[in-house]
Scaffold this active site. Sequence first.
Site, PDB file in Angstrom:
ATOM      1  N   ASP A 132       0.896  -1.388  -0.038  1.00  0.00           N
ATOM      2  CA  ASP A 132      -0.043  -0.105  -0.192  1.00  0.00           C
ATOM      3  C   ASP A 132       0.830   1.130  -0.164  1.00  0.00           C
ATOM      4  O   ASP A 132       1.850   1.457   0.613  1.00  0.00           O
ATOM      5  CB  ASP A 132      -0.732   0.007   1.262  1.00  0.00           C
TER       6      ASP A 132
HETATM    7  C1  LIG Z   1       2.719   8.739  -5.269  1.00  0.00           C
HETATM    8  C2  LIG Z   1       2.543   7.904  -6.554  1.00  0.00           C
HETATM    9  C3  LIG Z   1       1.587   6.697  -6.526  1.00  0.00           C
HETATM   10  N1  LIG Z   1       1.311   5.941  -7.565  1.00  0.00           N
HETATM   11  C4  LIG Z   1       0.268   4.781  -7.403  1.00  0.00           C
HETATM   12  C5  LIG Z   1       0.950   3.504  -6.781  1.00  0.00           C
HETATM   13  C6  LIG Z   1      -0.354   2.863  -6.342  1.00  0.00           C
HETATM   14  O1  LIG Z   1      -1.035   2.032  -7.478  1.00  0.00           O
HETATM   15  C7  LIG Z   1      -1.395   3.926  -5.953  1.00  0.00           C
HETATM   16  C8  LIG Z   1      -1.566   4.020  -4.386  1.00  0.00           C
HETATM   17  O2  LIG Z   1      -2.708   3.125  -4.198  1.00  0.00           O
HETATM   18  P1  LIG Z   1      -2.701   1.702  -3.337  1.00  0.00           P
HETATM   19  O3  LIG Z   1      -3.799   1.842  -2.632  1.00  0.00           O
HETATM   20  O4  LIG Z   1      -1.259   1.712  -2.723  1.00  0.00           O
HETATM   21  O5  LIG Z   1      -2.721   0.637  -4.631  1.00  0.00           O
HETATM   22  P2  LIG Z   1      -3.765   0.336  -5.522  1.00  0.00           P
HETATM   23  O6  LIG Z   1      -5.154   0.425  -5.147  1.00  0.00           O
HETATM   24  O7  LIG Z   1      -3.422   1.070  -6.933  1.00  0.00           O
HETATM   25  O8  LIG Z   1      -3.673  -1.187  -5.807  1.00  0.00           O
HETATM   26  P3  LIG Z   1      -3.787  -2.494  -4.702  1.00  0.00           P
HETATM   27  O9  LIG Z   1      -4.678  -1.802  -3.571  1.00  0.00           O
HETATM   28  O10 LIG Z   1      -4.823  -3.524  -5.361  1.00  0.00           O
HETATM   29  O11 LIG Z   1      -2.352  -2.920  -4.239  1.00  0.00           O
HETATM   30  O12 LIG Z   1      -0.615   5.100  -6.303  1.00  0.00           O
HETATM   31  C9  LIG Z   1       1.780   6.081  -8.687  1.00  0.00           C
HETATM   32  O13 LIG Z   1       1.847   5.260  -9.566  1.00  0.00           O
HETATM   33  N2  LIG Z   1       2.883   7.073  -8.964  1.00  0.00           N
HETATM   34  C10 LIG Z   1       3.280   7.682  -7.726  1.00  0.00           C
HETATM   35  O14 LIG Z   1       4.238   9.011  -7.843  1.00  0.00           O
END
Ligand SMILES: Cc1cn([C@H]2C[C@H](O)[C@@H](COP(=O)(O)OP(=O)(O)OP(=O)(O)O)O2)c(=O)[nH]c1=O
Length: 182
Positions: free
Chosen positions: A68
Site C-alpha cells: 500500500d
Molecule cells: C505517489 C505515486 C503513487 N502511485 C500509485 C501507486 C499505487 O498504484 C497507487 C496507490 O494506491 P494503493 O492503494 O497503494 O494501490 P492500488 O489501489 O493501486 O492497488 P492495490 O490496492 O490493489 O494494491 O498510487 C503512482 O503510480 N505514482 C506515484 O508517484
Amino acid sequence: MKIVLASNSPRRKELLEQAHFRFEVEPAKVEEVFDESLPIDEALMKVAQTKAMDVADVYPDYVVIGADTIVYFQGKRLGKPKNKNEAKRCLHALSNQTHEVKTGVCIIKDHQCYPFVETTKVHFRDVSNDEINRYVNSGSCMDKAGAYGIQECDFVEWIDGSYSNVVGLPMERICQFFHVRF
Ligand SMILES: Cc1cn([C@H]2C[C@H](O)[C@@H](COP(=O)(O)OP(=O)(O)OP(=O)(O)O)O2)c(=O)[nH]c1=O
C-alpha cells in the site's frame, strides 16, 4: 518458488516484470481501512498485511506480496483523491514542498509475515495553477496516492530514496528479500 502479487496496480505489476520476476496477479478483495490509532508505518504495514493475507487464503502454497502506497505530508496521510477538486487541493499543497512517499509491504512466505515500510522523500518544484488544472483534467491522477504519478508528470524536482517505492513497490528491498539482483 511460486509468487503472487496481491494487487490491482498496473504499476506494481510492471515493476516486478521489469525485474524479471515470474508471478501471478490476484488483487485482494478487502477494503483499505487505516487504523488511525497506530503510528503511520504500523498502520501502513497492517493494510499491506490485510491485502496479502486475503490472497494467501486462496494461494496457500505461494509467496504473496501485498502493498500500500501513501503520500505523507505535514503529519497527514494523503491517499487517492476522491474527486478532481481534492486532487487540485492536494497538488497545491505539495507544490514547492517536500513530502514523503511511504509504501508498506507485506510478504507472506510459509505462513510467516514479513512486513516493512520504505520511505522516499520527494520535493515538488513550484507548480502553477494552470499546470495543476491541466494535469488533473487529464484524469490520470485519480488512481494515485497524493494525486500524482512521478512517472508521468514533471512536478518532481528531486527525490531522496527509492524511485520505484514512489511508483508503488520498493524494488531494492523486494529484490533483496528474494535474493535477486536489482
Ligand atoms: C505517489 C505515486 C503513487 N502511485 C500509485 C501507486 C499505487 O498504484 C497507487 C496507490 O494506491 P494503493 O492503494 O497503494 O494501490 P492500488 O489501489 O493501486 O492497488 P492495490 O490496492 O490493489 O494494491 O498510487 C503512482 O503510480 N505514482 C506515484 O508517484
